[in-house]
Design a protein around this motif. Structure first.
Motif, PDB file in Angstrom:
ATOM      1  N   ALA A  11       0.834  -1.210   0.000  1.00 21.17           N
ATOM      2  CA  ALA A  11       0.000   0.000   0.000  1.00 21.17           C
ATOM      3  C   ALA A  11       0.866   1.256   0.000  1.00 21.17           C
ATOM      4  CB  ALA A  11      -0.935  -0.012   1.207  1.00 21.17           C
ATOM      5  N   SER A  12       1.904   1.270   0.818  1.00 23.92           N
ATOM      6  CA  SER A  12       2.789   2.440   0.861  1.00 23.92           C
ATOM      7  C   SER A  12       3.475   2.652  -0.475  1.00 23.92           C
ATOM      8  CB  SER A  12       3.832   2.269   1.971  1.00 23.92           C
ATOM      9  OG  SER A  12       3.234   2.301   3.232  1.00 23.92           O
ATOM     10  N   GLY A  13       3.986   1.563  -1.059  1.00 22.58           N
ATOM     11  CA  GLY A  13       4.672   1.675  -2.351  1.00 22.58           C
ATOM     12  C   GLY A  13       3.751   2.123  -3.468  1.00 22.58           C
ATOM     13  N   VAL A  14       2.530   1.588  -3.487  1.00 21.34           N
ATOM     14  CA  VAL A  14       1.556   1.930  -4.536  1.00 21.34           C
ATOM     15  C   VAL A  14       1.202   3.414  -4.478  1.00 21.34           C
ATOM     16  CG1 VAL A  14      -0.890   1.645  -5.119  1.00 21.34           C
ATOM     17  CG2 VAL A  14       0.573  -0.353  -4.894  1.00 21.34           C
ATOM     18  N   PHE A  15       1.049   3.963  -3.267  1.00 19.24           N
ATOM     19  CA  PHE A  15       0.675   5.373  -3.141  1.00 19.24           C
ATOM     20  C   PHE A  15       1.830   6.301  -3.516  1.00 19.24           C
ATOM     21  CE2 PHE A  15       0.135   9.303  -0.635  1.00 19.24           C
ATOM     22  CZ  PHE A  15      -1.099   9.703  -1.133  1.00 19.24           C
ATOM     23  N   ILE A  16       3.059   5.920  -3.184  1.00 16.83           N
ATOM     24  CA  ILE A  16       4.217   6.791  -3.403  1.00 16.83           C
ATOM     25  C   ILE A  16       4.725   6.721  -4.838  1.00 16.83           C
ATOM     26  CG2 ILE A  16       6.609   7.232  -2.678  1.00 16.83           C
ATOM     27  CD1 ILE A  16       5.771   5.981   0.056  1.00 16.83           C
ATOM     28  N   LEU A  17       4.547   5.576  -5.499  1.00 16.13           N
ATOM     29  CA  LEU A  17       5.113   5.372  -6.835  1.00 16.13           C
ATOM     30  C   LEU A  17       4.787   6.483  -7.828  1.00 16.13           C
ATOM     31  CD1 LEU A  17       6.781   3.481  -8.633  1.00 16.13           C
ATOM     32  CD2 LEU A  17       4.655   2.271  -9.190  1.00 16.13           C
ATOM     33  N   PRO A  18       3.540   6.972  -7.911  1.00 14.16           N
ATOM     34  CA  PRO A  18       3.261   8.054  -8.871  1.00 14.16           C
ATOM     35  C   PRO A  18       4.093   9.318  -8.632  1.00 14.16           C
ATOM     36  CG  PRO A  18       1.216   7.070  -8.106  1.00 14.16           C
ATOM     37  CD  PRO A  18       2.307   6.512  -7.246  1.00 14.16           C
ATOM     38  N   PHE A  19       4.402   9.636  -7.377  1.00  9.66           N
ATOM     39  CA  PHE A  19       5.231  10.809  -7.089  1.00  9.66           C
ATOM     40  C   PHE A  19       6.621  10.640  -7.721  1.00  9.66           C
ATOM     41  CE2 PHE A  19       2.069  10.872  -3.745  1.00  9.66           C
ATOM     42  CZ  PHE A  19       1.779  12.215  -3.589  1.00  9.66           C
ATOM     43  N   PHE A  20       7.111   9.420  -7.708  1.00  9.85           N
ATOM     44  CA  PHE A  20       8.431   9.142  -8.271  1.00  9.85           C
ATOM     45  C   PHE A  20       8.410   9.213  -9.795  1.00  9.85           C
ATOM     46  CE2 PHE A  20      11.541   5.762  -9.612  1.00  9.85           C
ATOM     47  CZ  PHE A  20      12.684   6.526  -9.372  1.00  9.85           C
ATOM     48  N   VAL A  21       7.392   8.629 -10.412  1.00 13.28           N
ATOM     49  CA  VAL A  21       7.363   8.498 -11.871  1.00 13.28           C
ATOM     50  C   VAL A  21       6.842   9.754 -12.558  1.00 13.28           C
ATOM     51  CG1 VAL A  21       6.391   7.159 -13.776  1.00 13.28           C
ATOM     52  CG2 VAL A  21       7.100   5.988 -11.688  1.00 13.28           C
ATOM     53  N   LEU A  22       5.873  10.451 -11.941  1.00  8.78           N
ATOM     54  CA  LEU A  22       5.139  11.495 -12.667  1.00  8.78           C
ATOM     55  C   LEU A  22       5.401  12.915 -12.185  1.00  8.78           C
ATOM     56  CD1 LEU A  22       1.679   9.692 -12.930  1.00  8.78           C
ATOM     57  CD2 LEU A  22       3.393   9.935 -14.731  1.00  8.78           C
ATOM     58  N   SER A  23       6.293  13.105 -11.190  1.00 10.70           N
ATOM     59  CA  SER A  23       6.506  14.458 -10.663  1.00 10.70           C
ATOM     60  C   SER A  23       7.030  15.421 -11.723  1.00 10.70           C
ATOM     61  CB  SER A  23       7.475  14.417  -9.473  1.00 10.70           C
ATOM     62  OG  SER A  23       6.839  13.923  -8.334  1.00 10.70           O
ATOM     63  N   ALA A  24       7.951  14.942 -12.581  1.00  9.77           N
ATOM     64  CA  ALA A  24       8.497  15.819 -13.619  1.00  9.77           C
ATOM     65  C   ALA A  24       7.394  16.275 -14.582  1.00  9.77           C
ATOM     66  CB  ALA A  24       9.611  15.096 -14.377  1.00  9.77           C
ATOM     67  N   LEU A  25       6.535  15.343 -15.007  1.00 14.66           N
ATOM     68  CA  LEU A  25       5.428  15.683 -15.903  1.00 14.66           C
ATOM     69  C   LEU A  25       4.449  16.634 -15.213  1.00 14.66           C
ATOM     70  CD1 LEU A  25       3.819  15.279 -18.525  1.00 14.66           C
ATOM     71  CD2 LEU A  25       2.784  13.252 -17.476  1.00 14.66           C
ATOM     72  N   ALA A  26       4.153  16.382 -13.936  1.00 12.73           N
ATOM     73  CA  ALA A  26       3.228  17.247 -13.201  1.00 12.73           C
ATOM     74  C   ALA A  26       3.766  18.671 -13.110  1.00 12.73           C
ATOM     75  CB  ALA A  26       2.984  16.683 -11.801  1.00 12.73           C
ATOM     76  N   GLY A  27       5.064  18.805 -12.870  1.00 13.29           N
ATOM     77  CA  GLY A  27       5.671  20.129 -12.797  1.00 13.29           C
ATOM     78  C   GLY A  27       5.596  20.862 -14.123  1.00 13.29           C
ATOM     79  N   GLN A  28       5.842  20.150 -15.219  1.00 18.60           N
ATOM     80  CA  GLN A  28       5.761  20.773 -16.545  1.00 18.60           C
ATOM     81  C   GLN A  28       4.342  21.251 -16.837  1.00 18.60           C
ATOM     82  OE1 GLN A  28       7.933  18.945 -19.969  1.00 18.60           O
ATOM     83  NE2 GLN A  28       8.455  17.346 -18.491  1.00 18.60           N
ATOM     84  N   LEU A  29       3.354  20.401 -16.547  1.00 14.77           N
ATOM     85  CA  LEU A  29       1.966  20.787 -16.818  1.00 14.77           C
ATOM     86  C   LEU A  29       1.556  22.002 -15.988  1.00 14.77           C
ATOM     87  CD1 LEU A  29       0.068  17.378 -17.070  1.00 14.77           C
ATOM     88  CD2 LEU A  29       0.343  19.087 -18.866  1.00 14.77           C
ATOM     89  N   ALA A  30       2.020  22.054 -14.738  1.00 15.12           N
ATOM     90  CA  ALA A  30       1.674  23.189 -13.877  1.00 15.12           C
ATOM     91  C   ALA A  30       2.207  24.502 -14.435  1.00 15.12           C
ATOM     92  CB  ALA A  30       2.212  22.953 -12.463  1.00 15.12           C
ATOM     93  N   ASP A  31       3.343  24.453 -15.122  1.00 16.06           N
ATOM     94  CA  ASP A  31       3.913  25.662 -15.729  1.00 16.06           C
ATOM     95  C   ASP A  31       3.264  26.005 -17.067  1.00 16.06           C
ATOM     96  OD1 ASP A  31       5.669  26.176 -13.675  1.00 16.06           O
ATOM     97  OD2 ASP A  31       7.294  25.010 -14.555  1.00 16.06           O
ATOM     98  N   MET A  32       2.644  25.005 -17.723  1.00 20.11           N
ATOM     99  CA  MET A  32       2.148  25.195 -19.092  1.00 20.11           C
ATOM    100  C   MET A  32       0.673  25.562 -19.179  1.00 20.11           C
ATOM    101  SD  MET A  32       3.837  21.934 -20.990  1.00 20.11           S
ATOM    102  CE  MET A  32       2.579  22.096 -22.253  1.00 20.11           C
ATOM    103  N   ARG A  33      -0.115  25.166 -18.190  1.00 19.43           N
ATOM    104  CA  ARG A  33      -1.567  25.308 -18.278  1.00 19.43           C
ATOM    105  C   ARG A  33      -2.086  26.147 -17.115  1.00 19.43           C
ATOM    106  NH1 ARG A  33      -0.242  23.612 -22.501  1.00 19.43           N
ATOM    107  NH2 ARG A  33      -0.925  21.715 -23.576  1.00 19.43           N
ATOM    108  N   ASP A  34      -3.333  26.559 -17.235  1.00 18.80           N
ATOM    109  CA  ASP A  34      -3.984  27.284 -16.145  1.00 18.80           C
ATOM    110  C   ASP A  34      -4.047  26.363 -14.922  1.00 18.80           C
ATOM    111  OD1 ASP A  34      -6.089  28.230 -14.366  1.00 18.80           O
ATOM    112  OD2 ASP A  34      -6.559  29.672 -15.932  1.00 18.80           O
ATOM    113  N   LYS A  35      -3.417  26.784 -13.846  1.00 21.01           N
ATOM    114  CA  LYS A  35      -3.312  25.934 -12.656  1.00 21.01           C
ATOM    115  C   LYS A  35      -4.677  25.678 -12.026  1.00 21.01           C
ATOM    116  CE  LYS A  35       1.313  27.792 -11.774  1.00 21.01           C
ATOM    117  NZ  LYS A  35       1.267  28.665 -12.983  1.00 21.01           N
TER     118      LYS A  35
END
Length: 478
Positions: A56-80
């Motif tokens: 359960a801990s690994g499943v919840f944390i995994l997206p932060f590891f894999v998708l943080s870079a993409l999330a940061g890019q989208l936050a800079d590119m689109r209306d937050k």
């Protein structure tokens, strides 16, 4: 009127603040309620319970590891604000899936134990087997949801607040998030799981409603397209849309790893910042292992109820906060790793003391699980809780000064990138901690003996803290 009170009365801050409160509260209510229910009501084996807690801990944390870079890019590119509304709408569907998993598991457990009046229907075997996958699927989706909300809650503040309000706004978001996490964790241990199932849906709906009032926050300055170093050449290769569509997902995942590697590598330019990230990440590896151990340890070693397990998590969180304040007083506002090596050694000693108390603990007779009152009446209860509080306080004193390095010793133009790199490495370390706990449980290492590994890992954290303090002194000498 203080600045904090002033901005809490303004639409440019209040809807974001409340939406983030609901977000943190729901994450922790669902995650804690799910883990405690499965540990206490679904499985009846220490190894299986520890394994599920780790998964359960690994499943919840995994997206932060894999998708943080993409999330940061989208936050800079689109209306937050628009991203917030889309993500909060998705949360309603996610929580419906999670609530369905909780209710199916609850009904199956009630019928299996023959609870009079609670077994409304007996789920068919095929339905009952879906409960755990549904729970983990919703947990993973909530991890994705929080990954995309994370960069926005701070990046949006300078757009909505005046320059002299940003610090107060950041502090309020931090304090509100912490209180929401704490309250969600406490509530999850005390309310019936069927009530939690309905509550997580209601909170998701409330979060979506409040998100509608967040003012627009369009991208600032030049807007770059999403960076897909592997996918873009594939698109230009002329191999056809079908091939590109087939390859999109694996190449997208590979792209994120390339982006993560580039981002993390850029932090190595300043040795102090790099060592701080490594030390923080190793600390959270230890923290992940401890959090995974608490529910099965409370049930199987201390023979305590899920309310006591929830109390452990709360004490740990409060202790980290106390340690944070204490080290700031000791350092008198100076950013330094001076106390970090000694703090984590003290943490190791408290973990060892916690282990010895657990070993000396007298379990309840038969299959009885002690409630909070019965637990507190045990001769070693206060000693055990003081050991746990000591672990958390020492941990807070170790890790808080290290976070200050990330914003103090890099150019202001690179602060966000440095924090993103730290989040990626921290998430990867916590996933590693979850995998380590899974491996130990798989080879039948007793949950109480796993505490010794946590104590040993503190020695490595102390070494990293000492290396950082040495680099700090060397920088001051030049």
């Amino acid at each position: 009127m203080t600045t904090s009170t002033h901005i809490l009365r303004r639409r440019r801050f209040l809807p974001l603040f409340v939406t983030q409160l609901f977000n943190a509260f729901n994450d922790n209510l669902y995650k804690t309620a799910m883990v405690l229910f499965v540990v206490y009501s679904v499985y009846n084996s220490e190894a299986e319970e520890a394994l599920f807690s780790a998964i359960a801990s690994g499943v919840f944390i995994l997206p932060f590891f894999v998708l943080s870079a993409l999330a940061g890019q989208l936050a800079d590119m689109r209306d937050k604000a628009r991203i917030i509304r889309i993500v909060k709408a998705c949360e309603i569907g996610i929580m419906i899936v999670g609530a369905a998993g909780l209710l199916i598991a609850w009904q199956d457990a009630q019928c299996a134990t023959g609870s009079a009046g609670a077994c409304l229907f007996r789920p068919p075997v095929s339905i009952a087997e879906m409960a755990i996958p549904l729970l983990l699927l919703a947990l993973f989706a909530m991890g994705v949801h929080s990954t995309f909300i994370g960069p926005i809650k701070y990046a949006i503040l300078p757009q909505h607040l005046h320059s002299d309000e940003v610090l107060a706004g950041t502090g309020l978001v931090e304090a509100g998030t912490y209180l929401a996490i704490l309250f969600g964790t406490i509530l999850a241990g005390w309310i019936p799981v069927e009530i939690a199932a309905g509550l997580v849906i209601a909170i998701a709906i409330l979060g979506f409603i409040t998100s509608q009032f967040v003012p627009p926050a369009p991208p600032q300055g030049d807007v770059n397209e999403l960076d897909f170093p592997l996918l873009d050449p594939l698109r230009r290769s002329g191999r056809g849309p079908a091939f590109t569509a087939l390859a999109f997902l694996p190449v997208l995942i590979a792209d994120q790893f390339v982006s993560m590697f580039k981002l993390v590598r850029s932090t190595a330019d300043d040795r102090r910042v790099f060592l701080a990230i490594m030390a923080i990440s190793f600390f959270w590896t230890i923290g992940a292992v401890l959090f995974i151990q608490f529910p099965p340890l409370a049930k199987n070693v201390l023979t305590a109820s899920k309310e006591v397990a929830s109390l452990f998590l709360v004490i740990f969180s409060v202790g980290v906060a106390i340690g944070s304040v204490s080290v700031n007083a000791l350092l008198k506002g100076t950013v330094s790793a001076r106390y970090s090596p000694a703090s984590v050694i003290v943490m190791a000693l408290f973990v060892l003391a916690f282990y010895l108390v657990c070993r000396a603990w007298t379990p309840a007779p038969g299959d009885m699980l002690m409630d909070v009152g019965q637990f507190m009446g045990q001769p070693l209860a206060i000693t055990l809780l003081l050991c746990l509080l000591g672990i958390a306080i020492a941990g807070g004193m170790f890790v808080v000064p290290l976070y200050a390095f990330l914003t103090t010793f890099v150019p202001k133009t690179q602060t966000a990138r440095t924090i993103a790199a730290n989040n990626i490495v921290n998430s990867g370390a916590m996933v590693g901690g979850a995998l380590l706990a899974m491996g130990l449980s798989a080879v039948d290492v007793a949950i109480v003996d796993q505490l010794l590994l946590s104590a040993a890992m503190c020695l490595i954290s102390s070494w990293l803290g000492k290396k950082l303090y040495d680099a700090e002194k060397a920088a001051l000498a030049t």
